[in-house]
Write an enzyme that holds these catalytic residues in place. Structure first.
Site, PDB file in Angstrom:
ATOM      1  N   LYS A  27      -7.493   3.307   2.432  1.00 30.37           N
ATOM      2  CA  LYS A  27      -6.131   3.710   2.782  1.00 30.37           C
ATOM      3  C   LYS A  27      -5.820   5.095   2.196  1.00 30.37           C
ATOM      4  O   LYS A  27      -5.336   5.978   2.900  1.00 30.37           O
ATOM      5  CB  LYS A  27      -5.159   2.644   2.244  1.00 30.37           C
ATOM      6  N   SER A  28      -6.124   5.283   0.922  1.00 30.25           N
ATOM      7  CA  SER A  28      -5.828   6.575   0.283  1.00 30.25           C
ATOM      8  C   SER A  28      -6.568   7.717   0.983  1.00 30.25           C
ATOM      9  O   SER A  28      -5.995   8.781   1.246  1.00 30.25           O
ATOM     10  CB  SER A  28      -6.262   6.559  -1.187  1.00 30.25           C
ATOM     11  N   GLY A 100       4.315   4.484   0.550  1.00 28.80           N
ATOM     12  CA  GLY A 100       4.602   5.326  -0.612  1.00 28.80           C
ATOM     13  C   GLY A 100       3.735   6.575  -0.620  1.00 28.80           C
ATOM     14  O   GLY A 100       4.187   7.663  -1.007  1.00 28.80           O
ATOM     15  N   ARG A 128      11.966   2.972  -4.316  1.00 31.09           N
ATOM     16  CA  ARG A 128      10.882   3.519  -5.142  1.00 31.09           C
ATOM     17  C   ARG A 128      11.207   4.928  -5.627  1.00 31.09           C
ATOM     18  O   ARG A 128      11.799   5.714  -4.915  1.00 31.09           O
ATOM     19  CB  ARG A 128       9.568   3.468  -4.359  1.00 31.09           C
ATOM     20  N   SER A 172      -0.244   9.445 -12.010  1.00 27.50           N
ATOM     21  CA  SER A 172       0.020   9.149 -10.598  1.00 27.50           C
ATOM     22  C   SER A 172      -0.760  10.091  -9.700  1.00 27.50           C
ATOM     23  O   SER A 172      -0.549  11.314  -9.707  1.00 27.50           O
ATOM     24  CB  SER A 172       1.519   9.285 -10.310  1.00 27.50           C
ATOM     25  N   ASP A 320      -3.959  -0.853  -8.497  1.00 30.52           N
ATOM     26  CA  ASP A 320      -3.589  -1.762  -7.403  1.00 30.52           C
ATOM     27  C   ASP A 320      -4.279  -3.122  -7.533  1.00 30.52           C
ATOM     28  O   ASP A 320      -3.913  -4.075  -6.841  1.00 30.52           O
ATOM     29  CB  ASP A 320      -3.933  -1.133  -6.044  1.00 30.52           C
ATOM     30  N   LYS A 347       5.789  -0.557  -7.628  1.00 32.53           N
ATOM     31  CA  LYS A 347       4.959  -0.525  -6.414  1.00 32.53           C
ATOM     32  C   LYS A 347       5.750  -1.074  -5.229  1.00 32.53           C
ATOM     33  O   LYS A 347       6.965  -1.128  -5.273  1.00 32.53           O
ATOM     34  CB  LYS A 347       3.665  -1.310  -6.663  1.00 32.53           C
ATOM     35  N   ARG A 351       5.575  -5.791  -9.088  1.00 31.22           N
ATOM     36  CA  ARG A 351       4.388  -6.656  -9.061  1.00 31.22           C
ATOM     37  C   ARG A 351       4.213  -7.454 -10.346  1.00 31.22           C
ATOM     38  O   ARG A 351       3.379  -8.360 -10.380  1.00 31.22           O
ATOM     39  CB  ARG A 351       3.124  -5.841  -8.733  1.00 31.22           C
ATOM     40  N   ARG A 393      -0.350  -6.668  -0.870  1.00 28.60           N
ATOM     41  CA  ARG A 393      -1.351  -7.061  -1.877  1.00 28.60           C
ATOM     42  C   ARG A 393      -1.010  -8.428  -2.482  1.00 28.60           C
ATOM     43  O   ARG A 393      -1.893  -9.208  -2.826  1.00 28.60           O
ATOM     44  CB  ARG A 393      -1.479  -5.984  -2.957  1.00 28.60           C
TER      45      ARG A 393
END
Ligand code: S3P
Length: 437
Positions: A27-28, A100, A128, A172, A320, A347, A351, A393
Site C-alpha cells: 500500500k505504501s 491517511g 486524525r 512518521s 501497523d 491510526k 488501535r 487491520r
C-alpha cells in the site's frame, strides 16, 4: 469475493494453514508510485499497483488534478506524468476517503504547483492529526490551512519554498515523505531527522527517479529537483498484509505457509524480528531486489512462542503490525508487553482501545496503558465478536483470531478490508478455509 457493506463474517477454528499465497501489493509503495509517477516527466507503468480503496484514492486524486491515467486490460495503470509542476487544481475538494497516506503526502507535491488544492476524507480521516504536516510545511513557506490547524479539510496553495532542517517529534514516514516531496520544490536542501527509523520507500523511489537524496543515519537530505524521470515501477507485495498470515501460521498448529515476493525492507520488518525473538519459525528465501526494494519469499511454520518486552526504536518498524503481537502474545508462554506505541491511538481508529476491548471480549487476558498493552498468554482466543469500527487491520486481526480460536469469532463490518486487502477472503479460501456470513 466482495463483502456487502456492514456484513458480519464468522471465522471458525481452522486446521493448519498450508500453501503458498501471493499477498497484495504494498500500500505504501503504491501510493508513492502514483504520486511520483504523476510528477515525473514521462509515462510510468506501475506493475502490480495495489487496487484497493486507499491507493485508488491517490490515483483518482492525481487524475482529478489533470494527470492522464491509462489502464491496461490487466488493470496495470500507466500514469502519464505531468512533470514536476504540471498538476492542475480541480474545481472541488479532493476526497481521499479513509487514506491517511494520501492526505499527508499529497500536500507535499501540491506545495510546488500553482493554484489551490483542498483535501478531505471520511469521518475517521477528519479525526486524525494534520498539524504534524501543517507546521513543518508552513515553516518551509507553504500556504497551508487546516481546520484549527489540526484537522481535515486541508488546503494547500503553494508559495516560495525554502529548505529547512526539521527534527520530527514523532517517527512518521508520512510526515517525512510530505517534507521530502515539498523539498523537491524548495530553494535549497531540506533535511528531515527521524527520532527512530521509519519506512523509507519515498527516498528509494525519488532516488530512482533521479532526485538527489542523501542519508546520514536518521537524517535524510533532499535537494531541489529540475525534473523526475521514471519508466516503470514494480510494486512489491505488502509485508503489512503478509503479517496476518505470519501470525496465523505461527499460532495455528500444523501450519506451514509461503508468502511470495514480499517486501522485506528493514524499515518494515520489525514484526518478523520480534516474532523470531519470541521463538517463531520464519525464514527468508530467494532474497532479491525489485525497483530498489529488498524482496523475499517468506516461509513460516507453526511454533511455540514465549512472551517478550517490546519497546524503543523497533515499534516504528512494526507500527501497523503491533496489534497482531497482542494476538501472538495470547498464544505465547508468559507475558508480552508493548510500550512506546502511543501512535497506535492515532491510526484509522484508536488501535489500543479497540484492541483491548476486542481481545478482552474474546477471552484474551489483555490490559491497555497509555502507550501500549500487556498480554498474558493463557489459552489464546476463546470466541465471541470483534468490532472492527471500520478499521481494516482490526477486521483482519479478528479473522486470524477466529481461525485460531476455540469457538469461532464473528467480525463486524468486514467489508472495510477493501482499504488494503480486498482479496483477503479469497486468499483464505485458497488455504482451504472460509468465513461464513
Ligand atoms: C505509512 C506510514 C505509517 C503507517 C501507515 C502508512 C506510509 O504511518 O502507519 O499505515 O505509507 O507512509 P505514520 O507515518 O503516520 O507512522
Amino acid at each position: 469475493m466482495a463483502v456487502a457493506p456492514g456484513s458480519s463474517i464468522m471465522f471458525m477454528p481452522s486446521g493448519g494453514l498450508r500453501g503458498t499465497l501471493q499477498v497484495p501489493a504494498d500500500k505504501s509503495v503504491s501510493h508513492r508510485a502514483a504520486i511520483i509517477a504523476a510528477i515525473s516527466d514521462s509515462p510510468v507503468r506501475i506493475n502490480n499497483f495495489l487496487r484497493a480503496a486507499d491507493t485508488s484514492s491517490t490515483l483518482r486524486a492525481m487524475a482529478t488534478c489533470g494527470v492522464e491515467i491509462e489502464n491496461l486490460d490487466d488493470g496495470t495503470p500507466i500514469v502519464h506524468g505531468a512533470g514536476l509542476r504540471g498538476l492542475r487544481p480541480p474545481r472541488g475538494t479532493i476526497d481521499i476517503g479513509n487514506s491517511g497516506t494520501s492526505i499527508r503526502l499529497l500536500p507535499g507535491v501540491f506545495s510546488g504547483q500553482s493554484g489551490s488544492f483542498t483535501l478531505d476524507g471520511d469521518e475517521s480521516i477528519r479525526l486524525r492529526p494534520m498539524d504534524r504536516i501543517v507546521f513543518p510545511l508552513r515553516e518551509m513557506g507553504v500556504r497551508i490551512q487546516a481546520k484549527e490547524d489540526r484537522f481535515a479539510p486541508v488546503t494547500v496553495a503553494g508559495g516560495r519554498l525554502h529548505g529547512i532542517r526539521y527534527e520530527m517529534p514523532v517517527a512518521s514516514a508520512q510526515v517525512k515523505s510530505a517534507l521530502l516531496l515539498a523539498g523537491l520544490y524548495a530553494d535549497g536542501p531540506t533535511e528531515v531527522v527521524e527520532p527512530a527509523v521509519c519506512r523509507d520507500h519515498t527516498e528509494i523511489m525519488l532516488a530512482a527517479a533521479g532526485a538527489r537524496v542523501e542519508k546520514e543515519g536518521l537524517l535524510t537530505r533532499i535537494h531541489p529537483a529540475g525534473r523526475l524521470h521514471l519508466e516503470e515501477i514494480d510494486v512489491i507485495a505488502d509485508i503489512s498484509s503478509a503479517a496476518f498470515w505470519l501470525v496465523a501460521a505461527t499460532i495455528i498448529s500444523g501450519s506451514e505457509l509461503t508468502l511470495a515476493g514480499v517486501g522485506v525492507n528493514p524499515t518494515r520488518t520489525g514484526l518478523i524480528d520480534i516474532l523470531l525473538e519470541m521463538g517463531a519459525d520464519i525464514t527468508l528465501e530467494n532474497e532479491r531486489r525489485q525497483s530498489g526494494e529488498p524482496v523475499a519469499d517468506i516461509r513460516v511454520r507453526h511454533a511455540k512462542l514465549h512472551g517478550l518486552v517490546v519497546g524503543g526504536g523497533i515499534t516504528g518498524r512494526a507500527i501497523d503490525e503491533l496489534p497482531l503481537l497482542a494476538l501472538a502474545g495470547a498464544y505465547a508462554e508468559g507475558e508480552t508487553l508493548v510500550t512506546g506505541a502511543a501512535e497506535l491511538r492515532l491510526k484509522e481508529s484508536d488501535r489500543i482501545t479497540g484492541l483491548v476491548d476486542n481481545l478482552a471480549g474474546i477471552g484474551i487476558h489483555i490490559q491497555g496503558c497509555e502507550e501500549g498493552f500487556l498480554v498474558r498468554g493463557i489459552h489464546g482466543a476463546l470466541g465471541g465478536r470483534i468490532r472492527s469500527h471500520g478499521d481494516h487491520r482490526m477486521a483482519m486481526l479478528g479473522a486470524v483470531a477466529g481461525l485460531a480460536s476455540s469457538e469461532g469469532i464473528a467480525v463486524d463490518d468486514f467489508d472495510c478490508v477493501a482499504v488494503s486487502y480486498p482479496a483477503f477472503l479469497d486468499d483464505l479460501e485458497k488455504l482451504g478455509e472460509r468465513g461464513s456470513w
